[in-house]
Design an enzyme around this catalytic site. Structure first.
Site, PDB file in Angstrom:
ATOM      1  N   LYS A 270       0.853  -1.197   0.000  1.00 25.43           N
ATOM      2  CA  LYS A 270       0.000   0.000   0.000  1.00 25.43           C
ATOM      3  C   LYS A 270       0.891   1.249   0.000  1.00 25.43           C
ATOM      4  O   LYS A 270       1.701   1.439   0.896  1.00 25.43           O
ATOM      5  CB  LYS A 270      -0.914   0.001   1.234  1.00 25.43           C
ATOM      6  CG  LYS A 270      -1.715   1.305   1.414  1.00 25.43           C
ATOM      7  CD  LYS A 270      -2.661   1.230   2.620  1.00 25.43           C
ATOM      8  CE  LYS A 270      -3.290   2.597   2.921  1.00 25.43           C
ATOM      9  NZ  LYS A 270      -4.153   2.572   4.117  1.00 25.43           N
ATOM     10  N   ASP A 275      -2.582  10.178   3.749  1.00 21.19           N
ATOM     11  CA  ASP A 275      -3.993   9.809   3.886  1.00 21.19           C
ATOM     12  C   ASP A 275      -4.719  10.830   4.766  1.00 21.19           C
ATOM     13  O   ASP A 275      -4.670  10.755   5.990  1.00 21.19           O
ATOM     14  CB  ASP A 275      -4.088   8.396   4.495  1.00 21.19           C
ATOM     15  CG  ASP A 275      -5.537   7.937   4.657  1.00 21.19           C
ATOM     16  OD1 ASP A 275      -6.442   8.602   4.105  1.00 21.19           O
ATOM     17  OD2 ASP A 275      -5.751   6.899   5.331  1.00 21.19           O
ATOM     18  N   LYS A 282     -10.189  12.927   8.144  1.00 18.26           N
ATOM     19  CA  LYS A 282      -9.768  12.507   9.487  1.00 18.26           C
ATOM     20  C   LYS A 282      -9.709  13.705  10.426  1.00 18.26           C
ATOM     21  O   LYS A 282      -9.497  14.829   9.969  1.00 18.26           O
ATOM     22  CB  LYS A 282      -8.358  11.894   9.405  1.00 18.26           C
ATOM     23  CG  LYS A 282      -8.287  10.537   8.739  1.00 18.26           C
ATOM     24  CD  LYS A 282      -6.853  10.030   8.712  1.00 18.26           C
ATOM     25  CE  LYS A 282      -6.742   8.682   8.032  1.00 18.26           C
ATOM     26  NZ  LYS A 282      -7.393   7.588   8.781  1.00 18.26           N
ATOM     27  N   ASP A 293       1.527   6.196   5.740  1.00 14.27           N
ATOM     28  CA  ASP A 293       0.556   5.286   5.137  1.00 14.27           C
ATOM     29  C   ASP A 293       1.101   4.601   3.875  1.00 14.27           C
ATOM     30  O   ASP A 293       0.382   3.864   3.206  1.00 14.27           O
ATOM     31  CB  ASP A 293      -0.753   6.033   4.839  1.00 14.27           C
ATOM     32  CG  ASP A 293      -1.978   5.143   4.979  1.00 14.27           C
ATOM     33  OD1 ASP A 293      -1.869   4.070   5.595  1.00 14.27           O
ATOM     34  OD2 ASP A 293      -3.042   5.529   4.455  1.00 14.27           O
ATOM     35  N   ASP A 352     -12.225   7.202   3.534  1.00 13.86           N
ATOM     36  CA  ASP A 352     -11.038   6.930   4.350  1.00 13.86           C
ATOM     37  C   ASP A 352     -10.652   5.445   4.315  1.00 13.86           C
ATOM     38  O   ASP A 352      -9.586   5.066   4.778  1.00 13.86           O
ATOM     39  CB  ASP A 352     -11.298   7.390   5.800  1.00 13.86           C
ATOM     40  CG  ASP A 352     -10.007   7.547   6.589  1.00 13.86           C
ATOM     41  OD1 ASP A 352      -8.922   7.476   5.982  1.00 13.86           O
ATOM     42  OD2 ASP A 352     -10.103   7.749   7.821  1.00 13.86           O
ATOM     43  N   GLU A 354      -9.468   3.821   1.950  1.00 17.85           N
ATOM     44  CA  GLU A 354      -8.891   3.930   0.606  1.00 17.85           C
ATOM     45  C   GLU A 354      -7.844   2.876   0.308  1.00 17.85           C
ATOM     46  O   GLU A 354      -7.610   2.535  -0.852  1.00 17.85           O
ATOM     47  CB  GLU A 354      -8.287   5.326   0.413  1.00 17.85           C
ATOM     48  CG  GLU A 354      -6.848   5.519   0.922  1.00 17.85           C
ATOM     49  CD  GLU A 354      -6.682   5.315   2.421  1.00 17.85           C
ATOM     50  OE1 GLU A 354      -7.683   5.423   3.151  1.00 17.85           O
ATOM     51  OE2 GLU A 354      -5.559   5.026   2.873  1.00 17.85           O
ATOM     52  N   ARG A 356      -7.791  -0.337   0.794  1.00 18.65           N
ATOM     53  CA  ARG A 356      -8.336  -1.530   0.142  1.00 18.65           C
ATOM     54  C   ARG A 356      -8.696  -1.231  -1.317  1.00 18.65           C
ATOM     55  O   ARG A 356      -8.694  -2.131  -2.157  1.00 18.65           O
ATOM     56  CB  ARG A 356      -9.539  -2.055   0.930  1.00 18.65           C
ATOM     57  CG  ARG A 356     -10.664  -1.072   1.079  1.00 18.65           C
ATOM     58  CD  ARG A 356     -11.627  -1.428   2.204  1.00 18.65           C
ATOM     59  NE  ARG A 356     -11.113  -1.027   3.509  1.00 18.65           N
ATOM     60  CZ  ARG A 356     -11.752  -1.251   4.666  1.00 18.65           C
ATOM     61  NH1 ARG A 356     -12.916  -1.894   4.682  1.00 18.65           N
ATOM     62  NH2 ARG A 356     -11.218  -0.860   5.796  1.00 18.65           N
TER      63      ARG A 356
HETATM   64  N1  BES Z   1      -4.378   4.408   6.897  1.00 20.23           N
HETATM   65  C1  BES Z   1      -5.564   4.174   7.629  1.00 20.23           C
HETATM   66  C2  BES Z   1      -5.378   3.145   8.730  1.00 20.23           C
HETATM   67  C3  BES Z   1      -4.693   3.619   9.982  1.00 20.23           C
HETATM   68  C4  BES Z   1      -5.329   4.486  10.835  1.00 20.23           C
HETATM   69  C5  BES Z   1      -3.460   3.137  10.311  1.00 20.23           C
HETATM   70  C6  BES Z   1      -4.709   4.887  12.007  1.00 20.23           C
HETATM   71  C7  BES Z   1      -2.844   3.515  11.488  1.00 20.23           C
HETATM   72  C8  BES Z   1      -3.467   4.399  12.331  1.00 20.23           C
HETATM   73  C9  BES Z   1      -6.668   3.662   6.710  1.00 20.23           C
HETATM   74  O1  BES Z   1      -6.652   4.172   5.432  1.00 20.23           O
HETATM   75  C10 BES Z   1      -7.943   4.073   7.327  1.00 20.23           C
HETATM   76  O2  BES Z   1      -8.202   5.242   7.402  1.00 20.23           O
HETATM   77  N2  BES Z   1      -8.742   3.099   7.740  1.00 20.23           N
HETATM   78  C11 BES Z   1      -9.984   3.363   8.382  1.00 20.23           C
HETATM   79  C12 BES Z   1     -10.983   2.400   7.852  1.00 20.23           C
HETATM   80  C13 BES Z   1     -12.396   2.719   8.259  1.00 20.23           C
HETATM   81  C14 BES Z   1     -12.874   3.978   7.579  1.00 20.23           C
HETATM   82  C15 BES Z   1     -13.279   1.560   7.897  1.00 20.23           C
HETATM   83  C16 BES Z   1      -9.786   3.199   9.893  1.00 20.23           C
HETATM   84  O3  BES Z   1      -9.075   2.289  10.297  1.00 20.23           O
HETATM   85  O4  BES Z   1     -10.314   4.011  10.631  1.00 20.23           O
HETATM   86 ZN    ZN Z   2      -4.839   4.766   4.719  1.00 19.22          ZN
HETATM   87 MN    MN Z   3      -7.699   6.014   5.272  1.00 14.91          MN
END
Ligand code: BES
Ligand code: ZN
Ligand code: MN
Length: 525
Positions: A270, A275, A282, A293, A352, A354, A356
């Site tokens: 990834k 992000d 966020k 990220d 968010d 993204e 996947r």
């Molecule tokens: N890059 C983030 C995951 C992440 C968040 C890694 C905080 C480390 C710390 C990912 O893109 C993300 O935002 N995932 C969301 C998914 C949700 C919207 C289903 C998450 O984990 O909040």
């Molecule tokens: Zn992310």
């Molecule tokens: Mn995200």
């Protein structure tokens, strides 16, 4: 016996780059005493039998008086010891002599290793060392002395420039040493790119970094831009990138270490270089950490860096979908439906989620290599941080053999992971009224539902997903990238290469080129 390997740490902004040398030498404790260096670290494992030399006598005395324990990391620091050439000496407990204990012991001496006046370190063992312990100790020396410099104007670079590793059994530990040194190069490549701020690590810059790897033997790199990605039909990837002024890049690396017809392992990283969350933006606190990220991508680059050093008999493909996730007038909106490269449609309920979306198109692309296995590596979910914290990465797999191999590699590399479930019931929440699937499924089991989403794009190919959201970087005062899981991935690939050689040896009519020829080490970024 003397092996010298130069490691040039990934380039700073046109600045002289710090170079660290590791040397493997035959040294007993008598010879270690006359090794000229700023710091001599003596690892003393449990069951230590003192020899006739002065350092042994000192250690034996300290043990007798209770001033030293041999538990991993317990230490006694000494200064200007008579008849010892090193200015400082640290006697450190080596525990059971395992890789884990040796790593712990070296990290415990980290402060002395990183000290500004420490330019030359000698690291030696009281008694024989194992190959794994030497590899782990080499990596720990690098980990302890690492300094990020790229975007600082007053550089206090790594002071350590040379580390002599002294053992009594050089021949036995040589492979461990070589692996350790190659892993240092790989891990530091990954840390450098992970740590760079997003404006110094755009998708294009990440692609340029990948191209420098093609200077290493047997590595090729192709970079696809927006036009080609559009021709490929990667609608999910493009949807994420469209809110950013920075053009996306799709990076394709190859390492060809085995016969052409040998199915490769495909690594997919990834590469979200920042992000923001997109329109599902966020909150502000800690959003800066979303520059990390792209640590999955960095781990793929670091793995190729190490492969370039080690030249194992295996074929590996690295795929990195790289872009920013930004909110903008053109950005994808919650509820938008996009068509992935696989033809499956996706309702983007949360912009968010993204990771996947960029990964699913890369996973579809991976199928064209008819891979033996596909492993994706991603800072995918905050939920995985809640589940496993910063100790173990999340491991998801549709294939028990692959899961076991990756789990074992993580244990061996001190870079552990933990297998999580993939029951089909977890996919229920991904159902959508307007597309073949939604991209999120509620808060419960968030790291698992993310993995279930990815699984829809891999078919029957043996596939594993490593969620490194908790392990790829540290926050707080020690904020910075860890270089994980380069250790796990390289150990896994070396294991696969060994299996290749083993099979070719037992079947003489098989592929003509069972093992990779050793090629001279190249200077690389
Ligand atoms: N890059 C983030 C995951 C992440 C968040 C890694 C905080 C480390 C710390 C990912 O893109 C993300 O935002 N995932 C969301 C998914 C949700 C919207 C289903 C998450 O984990 O909040
Ligand atoms: Zn992310
Ligand atoms: Mn995200």
């Amino acid at each position: 016996m003397h092996l010298c390997v130069r490691i040039k740490v990934q380039g700073a902004l046109k600045r002289k780059t710090p170079i660290m040398n590791f040397d493997l030498k035959t040294l007993d404790l008598t010879a270690a005493a006359s090794e000229k260096c700023d710091l001599l670290v003596v690892l003393i494992p449990e069951g230590f039998k003192p020899g006739p030399d002065a350092l042994s006598a000192l250690a034996a005395l300290a043990l007798k008086n209770g001033d030293l324990s041999l538990k991993a990391g317990k230490q006694l620091q000494l200064y200007q010891v008579p008849a010892v050439a090193a200015r400082r000496v640290v006697l450190v407990g080596g525990g059971d002599g395992s890789a884990r204990a040796s790593r712990q012991a070296v990290l415990a001496v980290g402060g002395a290793i990183k000290a500004p006046h420490t330019k030359r370190v000698a690291l030696c063992w009281a008694g024989a060392a194992s190959a794994d312990a030497v590899g782990a100790a080499v990596q720990a020396v690098a980990e302890a002395s690492y300094v990020y410099t790229t975007t600082k104007s007053k550089v206090e670079a790594r002071s350590l420039s040379r580390c002599v590793v002294g053992v009594s059994n050089v021949a036995e530990v040589r492979d461990g040493f070589d692996n350790g040194v190659a892993l240092v190069a790989g891990v530091e490549f990954a840390r450098e790119w992970g740590n760079r701020p997003a404006n110094h690590a755009t998708p294009s810059l990440l692609a340029d970094a990948a191209k420098t790897l093609a200077r290493l033997p047997r590595i090729q790199c192709k970079v696809h831009g927006p036009a080609e990605v559009s021709r490929l039909g990667m609608g999910a990837f493009m949807a994420v990138a469209r809110g950013s002024e920075e053009p996306l890049r799709f990076i394709e690396l190859r390492y060809n270490g085995a016969a052409k017809d040998k199915a490769p392992v495909v690594l997919v990283g990834k590469g979200i270089t920042f992000d923001t969350g997109g329109i599902s933006i966020k909150p502000a606190p800690e959003m800066d950490e979303m520059k990390f990220d792209m640590c999955g991508a960095a781990s793929v680059l670091g793995t190729f860096r190490a492969l370039g050093e080690l030249q194992p008999a295996i074929n590996v493909v690295g795929l990195i979908p790289a872009c920013e996730n930004m909110p903008d007038g053109r950005a994808v909106k919650p509820g938008d439906v996009v068509t992935s490269m696989s033809g499956q449609t996706i309702e983007i309920l949360n912009t968010d989620a993204e990771g996947r979306l960029v990964l699913c198109d890369a996973l579809t692309y991976a199928a064209r290599f008819k891979p033996a296995a596909v492993v994706d590596i991603a800072t995918l979910t905050g939920a995985c941080v809640i589940a496993l914290g910063g100790v173990r990465s999340g491991l998801f797999a549709n294939h028990d053999g692959l899961a076991a191999a990756l789990h074992g590699a993580g244990e061996a590399a001190q870079d552990p992971c933990w297998r999580m479930p993939l029951d089909d019931d977890y996919a229920d929440g991904l159902k959508s009224n307007f597309a073949d699937m939604g991209n999120v499924a509620g808060r419960a089991g968030g790291s698992i539902t993310a993995a279930k989403f990815l699984q829809k794009f891999v078919g029957d190919t043996p596939w594993a997903h490593l969620d490194i959201a908790g392990t790829a970087w540290r926050g707080g005062a020690a904020k910075g990238s860890t270089g994980r899981p380069v250790g796990l991935l390289v150990h896994y690939l070396l294991g696969q290469a060994q299996a290749n050689v083993g099979k070719a040896a037992s079947a003489p009519r098989a592929a003509a080129k069972p093992a990779a020829k050793r090629v001279p080490r190249a200077k690389a970024a």
